[in-house]
Design a protein around this motif. Structure first.
Motif, mmCIF file in Angstrom:
data_model
loop_
_atom_site.group_PDB
_atom_site.id
_atom_site.type_symbol
_atom_site.label_atom_id
_atom_site.label_comp_id
_atom_site.label_asym_id
_atom_site.label_seq_id
_atom_site.Cartn_x
_atom_site.Cartn_y
_atom_site.Cartn_z
ATOM 1 N N MET A 1 -11.503 0.078 12.587
ATOM 2 C CA MET A 1 -11.699 -1.368 12.589
ATOM 3 C C MET A 1 -12.823 -1.737 13.566
ATOM 4 N N ILE B 1 0.762 12.612 8.690
ATOM 5 C CA ILE B 1 0.453 11.232 9.087
ATOM 6 C C ILE B 1 0.106 10.376 7.867
ATOM 7 N N LEU B 2 0.340 10.875 6.671
ATOM 8 C CA LEU B 2 0.104 10.157 5.417
ATOM 9 C C LEU B 2 -1.324 9.639 5.271
ATOM 10 N N TYR C 1 -6.091 -1.655 20.246
ATOM 11 C CA TYR C 1 -5.515 -1.541 18.909
ATOM 12 C C TYR C 1 -5.478 -0.074 18.476
ATOM 13 N N VAL D 1 -1.229 2.331 8.597
ATOM 14 C CA VAL D 1 -0.347 2.628 9.726
ATOM 15 C C VAL D 1 0.221 1.367 10.402
ATOM 16 N N MET E 1 -2.784 1.811 20.170
ATOM 17 C CA MET E 1 -1.470 1.472 19.622
ATOM 18 C C MET E 1 -1.230 2.156 18.273
ATOM 19 N N ILE E 2 -2.260 2.203 17.450
ATOM 20 C CA ILE E 2 -2.105 2.837 16.128
ATOM 21 C C ILE E 2 -1.763 4.311 16.287
ATOM 22 N N LEU F 1 1.712 4.687 17.427
ATOM 23 C CA LEU F 1 2.652 4.478 16.308
ATOM 24 C C LEU F 1 2.776 5.745 15.477
ATOM 25 N N LEU F 2 1.647 6.433 15.274
ATOM 26 C CA LEU F 2 1.703 7.674 14.491
ATOM 27 C C LEU F 2 2.561 8.724 15.191
ATOM 28 N N LEU G 1 -11.172 -8.591 11.612
ATOM 29 C CA LEU G 1 -11.725 -7.258 11.847
ATOM 30 C C LEU G 1 -11.894 -6.592 10.481
ATOM 31 N N LYS H 1 0.869 2.442 3.054
ATOM 32 C CA LYS H 1 -0.516 2.920 3.039
ATOM 33 C C LYS H 1 -1.153 2.851 4.431
ATOM 34 N N TRP I 1 -10.077 5.427 1.617
ATOM 35 C CA TRP I 1 -8.659 5.087 1.561
ATOM 36 C C TRP I 1 -8.376 3.827 2.377
ATOM 37 N N GLY I 2 -8.902 3.769 3.581
ATOM 38 C CA GLY I 2 -8.726 2.575 4.417
ATOM 39 C C GLY I 2 -7.329 2.400 4.945
ATOM 40 N N GLY I 3 -6.640 3.511 5.216
ATOM 41 C CA GLY I 3 -5.238 3.415 5.620
ATOM 42 C C GLY I 3 -4.974 3.587 7.102
ATOM 43 N N CYS I 4 -5.829 4.353 7.813
ATOM 44 C CA CYS I 4 -5.489 4.627 9.219
ATOM 45 C C CYS I 4 -5.833 3.449 10.118
ATOM 46 N N ARG I 5 -6.763 2.641 9.723
ATOM 47 C CA ARG I 5 -7.168 1.421 10.433
ATOM 48 C C ARG I 5 -7.739 1.698 11.821
#
Lengths: 548, 243
Positions: free
Chosen positions: B59, B157-158, B92, A460, B95-96, B99-100, B68, A458, B52-56
């Motif tokens: 924060m 990227i889901l 952060y 990343v 970096m996220i 990562l994607l 956070l 869910k 959804w709170g998934g990509c972060r």
């Protein structure tokens, strides 16, 4: 069931038991069954029958006796036997009236047994988990009877708060506080969920409790439901625990038949039912919001908290979620009082904790010890130290969310606070002991691989972060990494820990961080011996060769 | 008679990035920040869909909280002090996004969404000029079975905006997720080809809501950009035929 019927049921079994002059208890939990204890039990029953001793010798299958590495374990009257093979059945039955079978005797005075303090597992090894009558004769549902006939929900919560019991699932949240939050939450419908989704590598405490004493879990849940005002309970068990599922299903059916679950328990107006939900084995479903999603029939993925399940849980209703071991502590607290429970353990960690000892130690198996016991005592006395004359290196606690504790900290006491201080966690109770031959970077890689494959995908940081951390660890292990890789790994650990959505991601870097904290030299050694870290020189040589 | 409105319980005041702001009860930090022109980066958030709170990426730091919090999922409380920008948060976020980029095959130069992709824009905004992580280079499929739309898993990227819009707005719930970790992927119905889906209404909401080039209308790919030059001989012929 009426209150007096419970006593009558217990009396009846005790009277039957009085006719027996000998008792043979055979462990019938997964560990011993895997080494044919089921065949052993059948053989012993046959031998007893053949000798015409059926009315004199009581043979029953019981729960785990702890020393799993020496299984199958068997107890004939007061003598414990280890490594018993199915063909030893005759000799064991004969020994009842003569001398013990010396070569199979297991010393019950050794520290492994003597240093334990049994609360949750007090009946394991004595009761037949498949017979409700036998469990009742050993005190099952007595605490529920007391609660329903003489206590208000507030008194129950006060008692749990006084006991100082903290959640045994890992985080150690005060149980009394959780119960009172759920009880104060508005709404008519509330749920109680028992989290039996034990998934840490090397942990099998909850499985043992569910297999060895399922009625204790049901009783704890019923008391919890009464305290918070819930009418429906759900036990979430992973399908990889077929024996636990079988025993729990049986226990629920028996309890329902006897009127210990259902409408108006013990003549009160309290109704309680329990059903089982099977998990498909995703580690993340041990996280409470993912577990609830899974019970609701959705994909097992966590959601941001708050709202916490205590306010909005299953189907949006207030939900009490506790671990198996937490619920199994409740009957003892209700019967003997919160004050009694609070006398065991340390100032902030009360009671006992079950640990699953695995790895490079002599005695692997299950132990229940008081909180605050020195780690050294567990490793060297109870577990019998490291075999083959090797030296102790580290003990991993808390599974993939935990960390390693090195030899210099062997003298700490085992409780929530001191383990956290050392960068590890109590977790659900797995203890994996490693000796000098273990490669700590490899250990970190193992746990990272686990988190990578168990990440739900869910968020990343957890989804891709665990993959990249595993990639970096793999490079270090294969001597292909440079110092830049190590620094990137450290940076990534920090980011994943700080930004992940749920506990799985937030704690996934812990095995790396704790091995880096105590064994950074192992990382450095691997990096220094890697050709890549001298890449500058290497390229130079190639260039020169080409030129010449 | 007018009953006095209890302002204290209906509205909340808080401070975001040294700016005093007020909001209604129940609003999230992200909503309030955007109302007040404070930009918090997001990829999975979409107004009108569930959080959804998934990509972060959203924060933020909240004074007094050791952890956070995701701005999209955090409801404002009285007196909150929030900072949405700090060197730590920016690092952060970078970096996220890195990562994607490392996770799947995001090759902007040959992507249909080049120039209007939220992931690309985010990378530019965060100043990402290289990716420090090892690329996975997964072998992923392009689902070309639907007659009007196309799903390219290489660019996904889901964020699950498509899943949510399909279930919550269109009410079809054709899309969902399969698999775990980096192997997770968007599926149609019971993991069948999109074109064979019996629930898809071909409404196209998912295409319009996709932040990257993962979901596109057919005919928009570079390879589909063919020119029709056959008209010329006909026109010439017709002119010549005229008296």
């Amino acid at each position: 069931m009426k209150p007096e019927e419970l006593t009558a049921m217990a009396e009846k079994v005790r009277k039957q038991d009085a006719h027996f002059s000998h008792h043979i208890h055979v462990c019938t939990e997964s560990g011993c069954v895997s080494s044919q204890s089921d065949v052993l039990l059948k053989n012993i029953t046959d031998e007893v029958q053949q000798r015409g001793l059926k009315g004199k010798v009581c043979v029953k299958g019981v729960g785990c006796m702890g020393l799993c590495c020496n299984g199958p374990l068997l107890k004939a009257d007061d003598t414990m036997y280890q490594f018993v093979k199915p063909e030893d059945a005759g000799a064991i039955v004969d020994s009842l009236t003569s001398t013990p079978v010396v070569e199979l005797v297991c010393d019950t005075k050794q520290p492994f047994f003597a240093r334990q303090k049994l609360i949750v597992r007090e009946n394991a090894g004595h009761i037949d988990p498949e017979s409700i009558a036998d469990c009742v004769a050993h005190g099952a549902y007595r605490a529920l009877l007391k609660v329903l006939t003489s206590m208000t929900p507030q008194q129950v919560i006060a008692e749990v708060s006084e006991s100082g019991l903290r959640g045994r699932g890992g985080a150690g949240f005060p149980t009394g506080l959780k119960w009172s939050t759920v009880s104060k939450a508005g709404g008519k419908t509330k749920y109680v969920i028992c989290n039996g989704d034990e998934g840490d590598p090397g942990a099998f405490m909850d499985r043992s409790v569910m297999e060895g004493d399922p009625h204790r879990v049901l009783e704890g849940m019923a008391i919890g439901a009464y305290a918070v005002g819930a009418g429906q309970g759900i036990i979430y068990v992973r399908a990889e625990y077929p024996l636990a599922v079988k025993r729990l299903t049986r226990a629920i059916n028996q309890a329902r038949r006897e009127g210990l679950l259902g409408h108006g328990l013990f003549g009160s107006n309290f109704d309680f039912n329990v059903e089982i939900r099977l998990g498909a084995g995703a580690f993340v479903c041990g996280e409470e919001t993912a577990l609830i999603a899974s019970v609701e029939g959705k994909r097992g993925m966590p959601r941001p908290r708050p709202p916490y399940p205590a306010n909005s849980g299953l189907h949006g209703c207030p939900t009490l979620i506790n671990n198996v071991e937490t619920f199994a502590n409740i009957p003892a607290i209700m019967e003997r009082g919160g004050k009694w429970f609070a006398t065991i353990g340390t100032e902030k960690s009360k009671g006992t904790k079950i640990f699953a000892l695995t790895g490079k130690i002599k005695n692997t198996g299950l132990i229940e010890v008081p909180m605050g016991i020195p780690l050294r005592e567990i490793i060297y006395d109870i577990a019998g130290g490291i075999p083959d004359g090797k030296a102790f290196k580290a003990v991993q606690t808390g599974g993939p969310s935990g960390g390693c504790i090195p030899a210099e900290h062997l003298d700490i006491t085992v409780d929530y606070e001191s383990l956290t201080k050392l960068g590890s966690i109590m977790g659900s109770g797995g203890m994996i002991v490693m000796d000098e031959t273990s490669n700590m970077v490899d250990v970190a890689r193992f746990f990272m691989e686990f988190c990578m494959t168990e990440s739900c995908g869910k968020c990343v940081p957890c989804r891709v972060g665990t993959y990249e951390m595993h990639e970096l660890l793999d490079r270090i292990c294969k001597r292909q990494a440079t110092m830049a890789d190590l620094n990137l790994l450290k940076e990534l650990c920090d980011m994943v820990k700080q930004t992940s959505l749920c506990g799985l991601g937030q704690s996934a870097p812990n095995p790396v961080l704790s091995t880096l904290r105590y064994f950074e030299n192992e990382y450095l050694k691997l990096i220094q011996s890697s050709p890549a870290s001298h890449a500058g020189d290497g390229d130079h040589h190639v260039a020169l060769e080409v030129l010449s | 008679m007018n009953t006095p409105v209890d302002i204290a319980t209906e509205s909340i005041t808080l401070r975001i990035d040294d700016k005093d702001v007020s909001c209604r009860k129940g609003e999230t930090v992200l909503q309030v920040a955007r109302e007040n022109g404070i930009d918090i980066p997001t990829l999975c958030y979409m107004e009108g869909l569930t959080v959804w709170g998934g990509c972060r990426l959203c924060m933020v730091e909240i004074a007094g909280s050791p952890k956070l919090q995701a701005a999209c999922a955090t409801v404002c409380t009285e007196g909150m002090i929030i900072s949405t920008q700090s060197p730590r948060l920016e690092n952060y976020r970078r970096m996220i996004v890195e990562l994607l980029f490392a996770e799947r095959n995001h090759v902007c130069s040959v992507c249909v969404s080049n120039g209007h992709c939220e992931l690309q824009t985010m990378a530019v905004k965060l100043g990402i000029d290289h990716v420090r992580f090892a690329y996975r280079f997964p072998h992923l499929e392009v689902d070309n079975s639907h007659d009007r739309m196309r799903m390219d898993h290489n660019r996904c990227i889901l964020c699950t905006r498509c899943v949510r819009v399909c279930a919550e707005i269109e009410g079809a719930h054709t899309k969902d997720i399969k698999g775990r970790g980096v192997l997770a992927a968007i599926i149609h119905d019971l993991d069948q080809n999109w074109g064979e889906s019996s629930t898809c209404t071909s409404c196209g909401k998912c295409v319009n809501i996709c932040p990257t080039g993962a979901l596109t209308h057919r005919g928009t790919a570079v390879g589909e950009m063919t020119k029709k030059t056959t008209f010329l001989p006909y026109l010439t012929l017709m002119r010549e035929a005229q008296p």
